[in-house]
Design a protein around this motif. Structure first.
Motif, PDB file in Angstrom:
ATOM      1  N   VAL A  86       0.847  -1.192   0.000  1.00 34.25           N
ATOM      2  CA  VAL A  86       0.000   0.000   0.000  1.00 34.25           C
ATOM      3  C   VAL A  86       0.883   1.242   0.000  1.00 34.25           C
ATOM      4  CG1 VAL A  86      -1.843   1.256   1.173  1.00 34.25           C
ATOM      5  CG2 VAL A  86      -1.785  -1.249   1.261  1.00 34.25           C
ATOM      6  N   ILE A  87       0.641   2.126  -0.967  1.00 36.36           N
ATOM      7  CA  ILE A  87       1.400   3.350  -1.135  1.00 36.36           C
ATOM      8  C   ILE A  87       0.529   4.535  -0.716  1.00 36.36           C
ATOM      9  CG2 ILE A  87       2.578   4.845  -2.787  1.00 36.36           C
ATOM     10  CD1 ILE A  87       3.986   2.161  -2.327  1.00 36.36           C
ATOM     11  N   SER A  88       1.072   5.413   0.143  1.00 35.71           N
ATOM     12  CA  SER A  88       0.260   6.520   0.674  1.00 35.71           C
ATOM     13  C   SER A  88       0.998   7.850   0.659  1.00 35.71           C
ATOM     14  CB  SER A  88      -0.197   6.200   2.110  1.00 35.71           C
ATOM     15  OG  SER A  88      -0.888   4.979   2.171  1.00 35.71           O
ATOM     16  N   SER A  89       1.965   8.022  -0.237  1.00 34.45           N
ATOM     17  CA  SER A  89       2.653   9.307  -0.325  1.00 34.45           C
ATOM     18  C   SER A  89       2.908   9.668  -1.778  1.00 34.45           C
ATOM     19  CB  SER A  89       3.982   9.268   0.437  1.00 34.45           C
ATOM     20  OG  SER A  89       5.008   8.700  -0.362  1.00 34.45           O
ATOM     21  N   PRO A  90       2.913  10.966  -2.110  1.00 34.77           N
ATOM     22  CA  PRO A  90       3.160  11.391  -3.488  1.00 34.77           C
ATOM     23  C   PRO A  90       4.516  10.943  -4.014  1.00 34.77           C
ATOM     24  CG  PRO A  90       2.242  13.194  -2.203  1.00 34.77           C
ATOM     25  CD  PRO A  90       2.569  12.104  -1.235  1.00 34.77           C
ATOM     26  N   MET A  91       5.550  11.007  -3.190  1.00 36.80           N
ATOM     27  CA  MET A  91       6.889  10.629  -3.627  1.00 36.80           C
ATOM     28  C   MET A  91       6.939   9.169  -4.052  1.00 36.80           C
ATOM     29  SD  MET A  91      10.470  10.583  -1.485  1.00 36.80           S
ATOM     30  CE  MET A  91       9.950   9.117  -0.560  1.00 36.80           C
ATOM     31  N   LEU A  92       6.330   8.309  -3.260  1.00 38.12           N
ATOM     32  CA  LEU A  92       6.333   6.885  -3.582  1.00 38.12           C
ATOM     33  C   LEU A  92       5.379   6.575  -4.724  1.00 38.12           C
ATOM     34  CD1 LEU A  92       6.464   5.474   0.051  1.00 38.12           C
ATOM     35  CD2 LEU A  92       8.320   5.537  -1.631  1.00 38.12           C
ATOM     36  N   ALA A  93       4.254   7.291  -4.792  1.00 35.57           N
ATOM     37  CA  ALA A  93       3.336   7.106  -5.917  1.00 35.57           C
ATOM     38  C   ALA A  93       4.034   7.445  -7.232  1.00 35.57           C
ATOM     39  CB  ALA A  93       2.089   7.974  -5.733  1.00 35.57           C
ATOM     40  N   LYS A  94       4.879   8.469  -7.208  1.00 32.48           N
ATOM     41  CA  LYS A  94       5.620   8.848  -8.412  1.00 32.48           C
ATOM     42  C   LYS A  94       6.579   7.743  -8.830  1.00 32.48           C
ATOM     43  CE  LYS A  94       8.210  12.720 -10.368  1.00 32.48           C
ATOM     44  NZ  LYS A  94       8.752  14.088 -10.103  1.00 32.48           N
ATOM     45  N   SER A 434      -1.691  28.079  -6.445  1.00 34.97           N
ATOM     46  CA  SER A 434      -0.940  26.830  -6.586  1.00 34.97           C
ATOM     47  C   SER A 434      -0.971  26.358  -8.034  1.00 34.97           C
ATOM     48  CB  SER A 434      -1.543  25.753  -5.675  1.00 34.97           C
ATOM     49  OG  SER A 434      -0.999  24.486  -5.965  1.00 34.97           O
ATOM     50  N   LYS A 435       0.124  25.769  -8.467  1.00 39.13           N
ATOM     51  CA  LYS A 435       0.195  25.212  -9.826  1.00 39.13           C
ATOM     52  C   LYS A 435      -0.202  23.742  -9.864  1.00 39.13           C
ATOM     53  CE  LYS A 435       3.767  28.430 -11.411  1.00 39.13           C
ATOM     54  NZ  LYS A 435       5.120  28.582 -12.004  1.00 39.13           N
ATOM     55  N   ILE A 436      -0.577  23.198  -8.729  1.00 39.95           N
ATOM     56  CA  ILE A 436      -0.976  21.796  -8.677  1.00 39.95           C
ATOM     57  C   ILE A 436      -2.219  21.568  -9.528  1.00 39.95           C
ATOM     58  CG2 ILE A 436      -1.885  19.961  -7.180  1.00 39.95           C
ATOM     59  CD1 ILE A 436      -0.138  21.037  -4.962  1.00 39.95           C
ATOM     60  N   ASP A 437      -2.163  20.561 -10.381  1.00 41.22           N
ATOM     61  CA  ASP A 437      -3.298  20.239 -11.235  1.00 41.22           C
ATOM     62  C   ASP A 437      -3.667  18.771 -11.082  1.00 41.22           C
ATOM     63  OD1 ASP A 437      -5.307  20.654 -13.113  1.00 41.22           O
ATOM     64  OD2 ASP A 437      -4.017  21.886 -14.388  1.00 41.22           O
ATOM     65  N   ILE A 438      -4.688  18.327 -11.788  1.00 43.50           N
ATOM     66  CA  ILE A 438      -5.215  16.969 -11.612  1.00 43.50           C
ATOM     67  C   ILE A 438      -4.906  16.059 -12.799  1.00 43.50           C
ATOM     68  CG2 ILE A 438      -7.093  17.754 -10.138  1.00 43.50           C
ATOM     69  CD1 ILE A 438      -8.975  17.465 -12.561  1.00 43.50           C
ATOM     70  N   HIS A 439      -3.989  16.493 -13.671  1.00 43.91           N
ATOM     71  CA  HIS A 439      -3.766  15.762 -14.915  1.00 43.91           C
ATOM     72  C   HIS A 439      -2.614  14.759 -14.852  1.00 43.91           C
ATOM     73  CE1 HIS A 439      -6.807  18.100 -17.011  1.00 43.91           C
ATOM     74  NE2 HIS A 439      -6.313  19.169 -16.433  1.00 43.91           N
ATOM     75  N   GLY A 440      -2.210  14.373 -13.642  1.00 51.86           N
ATOM     76  CA  GLY A 440      -1.239  13.306 -13.494  1.00 51.86           C
ATOM     77  C   GLY A 440       0.198  13.731 -13.420  1.00 51.86           C
ATOM     78  N   HIS A 441       0.460  15.038 -13.343  1.00 51.89           N
ATOM     79  CA  HIS A 441       1.833  15.532 -13.261  1.00 51.89           C
ATOM     80  C   HIS A 441       2.227  15.893 -11.832  1.00 51.89           C
ATOM     81  CE1 HIS A 441       1.577  15.641 -17.585  1.00 51.89           C
ATOM     82  NE2 HIS A 441       0.596  16.521 -17.545  1.00 51.89           N
ATOM     83  N   ASP A 442       1.243  16.236 -11.019  1.00 51.98           N
ATOM     84  CA  ASP A 442       1.473  16.629  -9.629  1.00 51.98           C
ATOM     85  C   ASP A 442       0.944  15.515  -8.732  1.00 51.98           C
ATOM     86  OD1 ASP A 442       2.395  19.410 -10.244  1.00 51.98           O
ATOM     87  OD2 ASP A 442       0.365  19.541 -11.059  1.00 51.98           O
ATOM     88  N   PHE A 443       1.868  14.769  -8.133  1.00 54.17           N
ATOM     89  CA  PHE A 443       1.467  13.538  -7.454  1.00 54.17           C
ATOM     90  C   PHE A 443       0.815  13.771  -6.098  1.00 54.17           C
ATOM     91  CE2 PHE A 443       3.976  12.031 -10.858  1.00 54.17           C
ATOM     92  CZ  PHE A 443       3.521  10.746 -11.126  1.00 54.17           C
ATOM     93  N   GLU A 444       0.778  15.031  -5.655  1.00 53.15           N
ATOM     94  CA  GLU A 444      -0.013  15.329  -4.462  1.00 53.15           C
ATOM     95  C   GLU A 444      -1.500  15.156  -4.734  1.00 53.15           C
ATOM     96  OE1 GLU A 444       2.087  17.312  -6.020  1.00 53.15           O
ATOM     97  OE2 GLU A 444       3.285  18.541  -4.647  1.00 53.15           O
ATOM     98  N   LEU A 445      -1.890  15.267  -6.019  1.00 57.79           N
ATOM     99  CA  LEU A 445      -3.306  15.231  -6.379  1.00 57.79           C
ATOM    100  C   LEU A 445      -3.457  14.448  -7.680  1.00 57.79           C
ATOM    101  CD1 LEU A 445      -6.066  16.437  -5.406  1.00 57.79           C
ATOM    102  CD2 LEU A 445      -5.696  18.260  -7.075  1.00 57.79           C
ATOM    103  N   ILE A 446      -3.678  13.147  -7.563  1.00 56.76           N
ATOM    104  CA  ILE A 446      -3.822  12.287  -8.747  1.00 56.76           C
ATOM    105  C   ILE A 446      -5.118  11.468  -8.656  1.00 56.76           C
ATOM    106  CG2 ILE A 446      -1.405  12.149  -9.438  1.00 56.76           C
ATOM    107  CD1 ILE A 446      -1.224   9.529  -7.799  1.00 56.76           C
ATOM    108  N   PRO A 447      -6.269  12.133  -8.600  1.00 53.95           N
ATOM    109  CA  PRO A 447      -7.532  11.400  -8.455  1.00 53.95           C
ATOM    110  C   PRO A 447      -7.848  10.495  -9.637  1.00 53.95           C
ATOM    111  CG  PRO A 447      -7.947  13.687  -9.022  1.00 53.95           C
ATOM    112  CD  PRO A 447      -6.482  13.588  -8.705  1.00 53.95           C
ATOM    113  N   PHE A 448      -7.218  10.742 -10.792  1.00 51.59           N
ATOM    114  CA  PHE A 448      -7.463   9.918 -11.971  1.00 51.59           C
ATOM    115  C   PHE A 448      -6.239   9.087 -12.343  1.00 51.59           C
ATOM    116  CE2 PHE A 448     -10.206  13.642 -12.195  1.00 51.59           C
ATOM    117  CZ  PHE A 448     -11.455  13.033 -12.289  1.00 51.59           C
ATOM    118  N   GLY A 449      -5.302   8.956 -11.397  1.00 49.77           N
ATOM    119  CA  GLY A 449      -4.100   8.196 -11.664  1.00 49.77           C
ATOM    120  C   GLY A 449      -3.051   9.042 -12.358  1.00 49.77           C
TER     121      GLY A 449
END
Length: 514
Positions: A86-94, A434-449
């Motif tokens: 189980v992965i629960s951090s942006p760094m590891l998800a990346k 913030s420049k964080i977006d949901i398109h899979g480039h910012d791993f803090e927010l990847i609701p669609f993978g």
């Protein structure tokens, strides 16, 4: 109830005996020994036979998030015979979804998904093979390309006008609206018109409920813990009846889609005249690929492609709109701020209700922030569809073994206090600068993978959520039903492949006096 259901199945004696015999026999037969030098991620101590299954509870995403606070952002669970990381951090998800995405792009396939061989034809579950790449290309060029989405915007605008006509009637009568139902109907018609040039649902229609039952049923069976996934040798028994229920739902949706394909193919003799009259829709475009010489896209691929696009697209999009409305009604000051932005850009005149365009999204920063904040708190898939390790890989000093199931807990990442201040509060303002977006480039927010397995329907979902939410808020105030107070809104979740509200949002539309 769900826990008791499969716990009762797990404790029957032949399960325990079978697993012990299987373990002892094969370990000794193959001469396999534990590698003391291999360092696996930490995790809760598994119970004999069943491992950590009971740790999941009825809300696995929440239970895993709580466990990660003890064992860290990468942890190991033993779910029956299945090793799960189980992965629960942006760094590891990346690391999982980008750096080593070729190794982790395979899927652990739930038994229910294998109903009617869906996993063998579906772009969502196929391994990253040539066939998978062909179907991804079909999605990118024939279904969700900017040109195709632009060409179908007029259809979505028409459906939004119909939505507001329905809202107007309810407002004049002072009647309660069930947001689960109206969001589902609107999004279903967004998609069915773009795909098939037809409505599949109507407000206050039993036909709509039938489609809803099928799509929600598929999502629920796909995401629900199933003893067969923990102990694959029980597959032939289907002890919870999950495969049988999934087969029933899938048969209905496949029969419907295949019927549309058959009807369209029968019109091929009149194709030139017919297409010119109604215009070419997504089904036409995909069938052109299927009918090409030496095409590797078969009719079965087309049927299962539309099945997963329908199920994932309708469910996740409509659910996100409902969660966004719930959060706004729960936070009236945020709702008012958004309505002021809408009025500034769109005007206050009633006629503007029919003139909201998708090009306005770029001019509405607070609307975009509201959607991002909703997806942070309520990601459509709280645990991304399971990945599988193709080979042993070392991540963050730990060994992830070959064939391990990988779960990325995006719900937990959205609640991580080391990433987000006031992580449990609805604060869209956090995204304005913030420049964080949901398109899979910012791993803090990847609701669609992210990476090669990112959701192909993201472009349509993005447009649909923003435009529907803006339409519902421009011109109407909303009063909660039954005298309910904003802070008393039920925010409980219903876990499945997508994350639904346990209790649908209900509110009364009131014509704005501005």
């Amino acid at each position: 109830m769900m826990i008791m259901e499969y716990l009762a199945l797990l404790i029957i004696s032949f399960v325990s005996i079978s697993i012990i015999i299987h373990h002892i026999f094969f370990k000794s037969k193959l001469g396999i020994r534990a590698h003391k030098s291999t360092k696996f991620p930490p995790g809760p101590k598994p119970l004999p036979i069943i491992g950590n299954i009971l740790e999941l509870g009825t809300q696995p995403h929440q239970a895993l998030a709580k466990l990660s606070q003890t064992y860290g952002p990468i942890m190991t669970l033993k779910l029956g015979t299945i090793t799960t990381i189980v992965i629960s951090s942006p760094m590891l998800a990346k690391q999982i979804l980008q750096k080593y995405d070729q190794i982790f792009s395979y899927r652990t396939i739930p038994d229910t998904v294998k109903a009617l061989d869906h996993h063998m034809y579906s772009v969502g579950w196929l391994p990253p093979s040539t066939q998978w790449r062909i179907l991804r290309r079909v999605c990118a060029t024939k279904v969700f390309s900017p040109l195709k989405l632009d060409s179908t915007e007029v259809l979505r605008q028409k459906k939004l006008r119909e939505l507001m006509d329905f809202v107007k009637v309810k407002s004049e009568k002072g009647e309660v609206l069930n947001f689960s139902e109206i969001c589902f109907t609107t999004v279903l018609n967004f998609i069915s018109n773009a795909f098939f040039s037809m409505d599949l649902a109507h407000y206050d229609s039993s036909k709509t409920q039938e489609f809803k039952d099928i799509i929600w049923g598929i999502g629920e069976e796909s995401g629900r813990p199933n003893v067969v996934d923990f102990f694959p040798f029980l597959r032939f028994l289907d002890p919870q009846g999950a495969r049988a229920r999934m087969t029933k739902y899938t048969e209905k949706l496949i029969a419907f889609v295949d019927g549309l394909i058959e009807e369209r193919l029968n019109l091929k003799a009149l194709e030139m005249e017919t297409t010119n009259k109604r215009g070419k829709d997504v089904l036409d475009s995909v069938l052109e690929v299927m009918l090409e010489d030496n095409s590797q896209v078969t009719r079965l691929h087309v049927v299962h492609l539309f099945l997963i696009l329908f199920m994932a697209g309708v469910d996740s999009t409509s659910m996100t709109i409902e969660w966004a409305m719930t959060e706004l009604l729960r936070n009236p000051e945020k709702l008012e701020k958004l309505r002021k932005e809408l009025h500034c850009v769109l005007g206050k005149d009633e006629q503007n209700l029919e003139q909201i365009e998708e090009s306005h999204i770029s001019k509405l920063p607070f609307l975009r922030a509201v959607v991002k904040e909703t997806l942070r708190l309520h990601p459509p898939a709280p645990l991304l569809a399971p990945h599988k390790a193709l080979e042993d890989v070392e991540i963050a000093g730990f060994m992830i073994p070959k064939n391990a199931q990988i779960l990325v807990n995006v719900w937990a990442m959205g609640k991580d206090s080391s990433i987000w201040e006031h992580q449990n509060e609805f604060m869209p303002e956090r995204f304005l600068d913030s420049k964080i977006d949901i398109h899979g480039h910012d791993f803090e927010l990847i609701p669609f993978g992210a990476g090669r397995r990112i959701c192909p329907g993201l472009p349509l979902g993005y447009r649909s959520v923003h435009i529907a939410l803006a339409t519902l808020l421009n011109g109407y105030d909303w009063k909660l039903a039954n005298g309910q107070k904003s802070k008393d809104l039920d925010m409980s979740e219903k876990f499945g492949l997508t994350l639904h509200k346990a209790q649908p949002l209900q509110a009364i539309p009131i014509k704005s006096q501005q």
